[in-house]
Design a protein around this motif. Structure first.
Motif, PDB file in Angstrom:
ATOM      1  N   LYS A   1       0.843  -1.200   0.000  1.00 52.08           N
ATOM      2  CA  LYS A   1       0.000   0.000   0.000  1.00 52.08           C
ATOM      3  C   LYS A   1       0.876   1.248   0.000  1.00 52.08           C
ATOM      4  N   LYS A   2       0.463   2.225  -0.795  1.00 50.41           N
ATOM      5  CA  LYS A   2       1.167   3.495  -0.878  1.00 50.41           C
ATOM      6  C   LYS A   2       0.285   4.573  -0.235  1.00 50.41           C
TER       7      LYS A   2
ATOM      8  N   TYR B   1      -2.230   7.189  -5.390  1.00 51.47           N
ATOM      9  CA  TYR B   1      -1.931   6.585  -4.092  1.00 51.47           C
ATOM     10  C   TYR B   1      -3.106   5.735  -3.627  1.00 51.47           C
ATOM     11  N   ASP B   2      -2.837   4.842  -2.685  1.00 49.75           N
ATOM     12  CA  ASP B   2      -3.899   4.002  -2.121  1.00 49.75           C
ATOM     13  C   ASP B   2      -4.670   4.712  -1.016  1.00 49.75           C
ATOM     14  N   GLY B   3      -4.065   5.738  -0.439  1.00 47.58           N
ATOM     15  CA  GLY B   3      -4.755   6.459   0.617  1.00 47.58           C
ATOM     16  C   GLY B   3      -4.027   7.718   1.024  1.00 47.58           C
TER      17      GLY B   3
ATOM     18  N   THR C   1      -8.499   8.947  -4.802  1.00 42.81           N
ATOM     19  CA  THR C   1      -7.862   8.311  -3.650  1.00 42.81           C
ATOM     20  C   THR C   1      -8.677   8.574  -2.387  1.00 42.81           C
TER      21      THR C   1
ATOM     22  N   PHE D   1      -6.608   1.601   6.350  1.00 44.30           N
ATOM     23  CA  PHE D   1      -6.274   1.296   4.954  1.00 44.30           C
ATOM     24  C   PHE D   1      -5.763  -0.134   4.791  1.00 44.30           C
TER      25      PHE D   1
END
Length: 139
Positions: A2-3, A66-68, A92, A137
């Motif tokens: 995860k980013k 981005y993932d979050g 995001t 997340f």
């Protein structure tokens, strides 16, 4: 992997010095190093600005790749329609975070322009609020 990115708004560069009875004695840099070690499975970045437009630019820059985003817009939470609009405009997911319990503070801090478009809100758990957002997340 995860980013995630933590985006902090005005005066959070003063953590460790500013009102330690509310915000604690750790600097954000010190805290950030501990959470990077605690969550090695996460690609974690941090950005801070005291300037509203710079925060909007950063949200837009990362808001599609981005993932979050963990966003502590600080005082801009309660005043910036522009930051609220930036969160609404991206793909995001965003978790709004506050170190203090904003509902225990002045009435104007009870309003958030971020919240209507956030995945969730975490307030009042000190720096642990950021960790709770990271965990949200990872589920």
């Amino acid at each position: 992997m995860k980013k995630l990115i933590i985006i902090n708004g005005p005066n959070l560069n003063l953590l460790g010095k500013r009102e330690p009875q509310i915000y604690g004695s750790l600097t954000f840099k010190e805290f950030f190093e501990t959470i990077k070690e605690k969550y090695p499975q996460v690609s974690l970045e941090h950005y801070q600005s005291n300037v509203e437009g710079e925060l909007i630019n950063k949200i837009q820059d990362v808001g599609f790749s981005y993932d979050g985003i963990i966003l502590n817009a600080a005082a801009y939470t309660h005043t910036s329609v522009g930051i609220g609009d930036a969160v609404a405009a991206i793909e995001t997911p965003v978790v709004e975070v506050h170190i203090s319990n904003t509902f225990n503070r002045e009435d104007f801090r009870h309003q958030s322009y971020v919240a209507p478009n956030a995945k969730g809100i975490i307030v009042g758990f000190g720096l642990q609020s950021y960790e709770l957002a990271i965990q949200s997340f990872l589920k």
